[in-house]
Design a protein around this motif. Structure first.
Motif, mmCIF file in Angstrom:
data_model
loop_
_atom_site.group_PDB
_atom_site.id
_atom_site.type_symbol
_atom_site.label_atom_id
_atom_site.label_comp_id
_atom_site.label_asym_id
_atom_site.label_seq_id
_atom_site.Cartn_x
_atom_site.Cartn_y
_atom_site.Cartn_z
ATOM 1 N N GLU A 197 31.726 71.633 51.666
ATOM 2 C CA GLU A 197 31.513 70.358 50.940
ATOM 3 C C GLU A 197 30.195 69.711 51.272
ATOM 4 O O GLU A 197 29.661 69.801 52.272
ATOM 5 N N LYS A 198 29.751 68.923 50.288
ATOM 6 C CA LYS A 198 28.437 68.114 50.559
ATOM 7 C C LYS A 198 28.475 66.885 50.135
ATOM 8 O O LYS A 198 29.106 66.761 49.159
ATOM 9 N N LYS A 199 27.607 65.814 50.779
ATOM 10 C CA LYS A 199 27.360 64.743 50.456
ATOM 11 C C LYS A 199 26.089 64.433 49.665
ATOM 12 O O LYS A 199 24.920 65.170 50.073
ATOM 13 N N VAL A 200 26.331 64.257 48.141
ATOM 14 C CA VAL A 200 25.024 63.988 47.523
ATOM 15 C C VAL A 200 24.689 62.843 47.039
ATOM 16 O O VAL A 200 25.259 62.089 46.529
ATOM 17 N N VAL A 201 23.391 62.559 47.443
ATOM 18 C CA VAL A 201 22.959 61.140 46.858
ATOM 19 C C VAL A 201 22.094 61.487 45.730
ATOM 20 O O VAL A 201 21.092 62.244 45.359
ATOM 21 N N VAL A 202 22.597 60.727 44.569
ATOM 22 C CA VAL A 202 21.545 60.793 43.326
ATOM 23 C C VAL A 202 20.821 59.510 43.098
ATOM 24 O O VAL A 202 21.185 58.509 42.606
ATOM 25 N N PRO A 203 19.534 59.522 43.004
ATOM 26 C CA PRO A 203 18.634 58.420 42.903
ATOM 27 C C PRO A 203 18.462 58.045 41.685
ATOM 28 O O PRO A 203 18.953 58.979 40.561
ATOM 29 N N PRO A 204 18.033 57.048 41.024
ATOM 30 C CA PRO A 204 17.941 56.525 39.774
ATOM 31 C C PRO A 204 16.855 57.460 38.828
ATOM 32 O O PRO A 204 17.200 57.803 37.547
ATOM 33 N N ASP A 205 15.996 58.114 39.626
ATOM 34 C CA ASP A 205 15.117 58.964 39.003
ATOM 35 C C ASP A 205 15.520 60.651 38.633
ATOM 36 O O ASP A 205 14.835 61.353 38.134
ATOM 37 N N ALA A 206 16.730 60.807 39.245
ATOM 38 C CA ALA A 206 17.112 62.264 38.978
ATOM 39 C C ALA A 206 17.577 62.569 37.543
ATOM 40 O O ALA A 206 18.005 61.534 37.063
ATOM 41 N N ALA A 207 17.082 63.800 37.212
ATOM 42 C CA ALA A 207 17.361 63.941 35.870
ATOM 43 C C ALA A 207 19.043 64.428 35.821
ATOM 44 O O ALA A 207 19.706 65.217 36.721
ATOM 45 N N ILE A 208 19.655 64.002 34.584
ATOM 46 C CA ILE A 208 21.265 64.339 34.574
ATOM 47 C C ILE A 208 21.084 64.919 33.177
ATOM 48 O O ILE A 208 20.752 64.431 32.044
ATOM 49 N N VAL A 209 21.770 66.125 33.347
ATOM 50 C CA VAL A 209 22.078 67.186 31.866
ATOM 51 C C VAL A 209 23.267 67.603 31.779
ATOM 52 O O VAL A 209 23.931 67.725 33.021
#
Length: 209
Positions: A152-164
């Motif tokens: 498993e992994k902990k992922v931090v998604v910052p506001p500038d990450a691309a979401i598709v």
């Protein structure tokens, strides 16, 4: 230490040797694959001329059974517990992954490429394909805990990450001007490239993974 032939029938030894040679030969004959990101410059029948992100020109032949995946912008709110996602990221000192881009798979793609591996979006980047276990808001964006078969992994998604999000596409989308990603174009014996799967960015976006 006894020799193999002293305790194993010679016919079996010979058979194992043949199997080993055939397996090695089959492995050697597996076509190499190439990941391609770029823009389609022209289409000539089944041949795509692509200007890659590195600025080189390549030609890729598509097969009759070409599968097209549409890649469209979406929002972080579409990522929910149980979603199957892919995360292009940079590893952080604390062991977490800072997302560059997150793509949401279609249900029919669940399990595709599951796991954690090095990636070539940026130097030292990674790719994690996994199921979302939970999400929580944080100061730096959204924290997503994902699980895959080996960990498993902990992922931090910052506001500038691309979401598709991925969606079923159409061959008509494979046209000049389209921004594409080919995850595994096969390099054939004659040096040509061939693929049966291509991702196409919609509304002018470049596939961010």
């Amino acid at each position: 230490m006894p020799k193999i032939s002293s305790w194993m029938p010679r016919s079996l030894v010979a058979s194992l040797a043949v199997v080993s040679v055939l397996a090695s030969s089959a492995w050697a004959q597996q076509p190499q694959t190439v990941r391609i990101r770029g823009t389609i410059e022209s289409v000539d029948g089944k041949t795509l001329s692509i200007k890659t992100r590195e600025g080189t020109d390549v030609k890729v032949n598509v097969t009759d059974d070409l599968s097209v995946i549409g890649i469209a912008k979406t929002s972080l709110s579409e990522i929910k517990q149980g979603s199957y996602i892919g995360v292009s990221a940079m590893p952080q000192p604390d062991g977490s992954q800072k997302a560059i881009a997150v793509h949401i798979f279609m249900d029919s793609q669940r399990g595709a490429g599951e796991g954690f591996r090095p990636w070539d979006l940026r130097p030292n980047s990674t790719m994690t394909n996994a199921t979302v276990a939970e999400t929580v808001a944080s100061v730096d964006g959204q924290v997503i805990q994902v699980k895959y078969k080996d960990g498993e992994k902990k992922v931090v998604v910052p506001p500038d990450a691309a979401i598709v999000a991925f969606a079923a596409g159409d061959k008509a989308e494979v046209k000049p001007g389209a921004k594409v990603i080919i995850f595994g174009a096969k390099k054939l014996d004659d040096g040509s490239l061939e693929t049966n799967r291509i991702g196409v960015g919609r509304d002018g976006i470049a596939p961010p993974m």
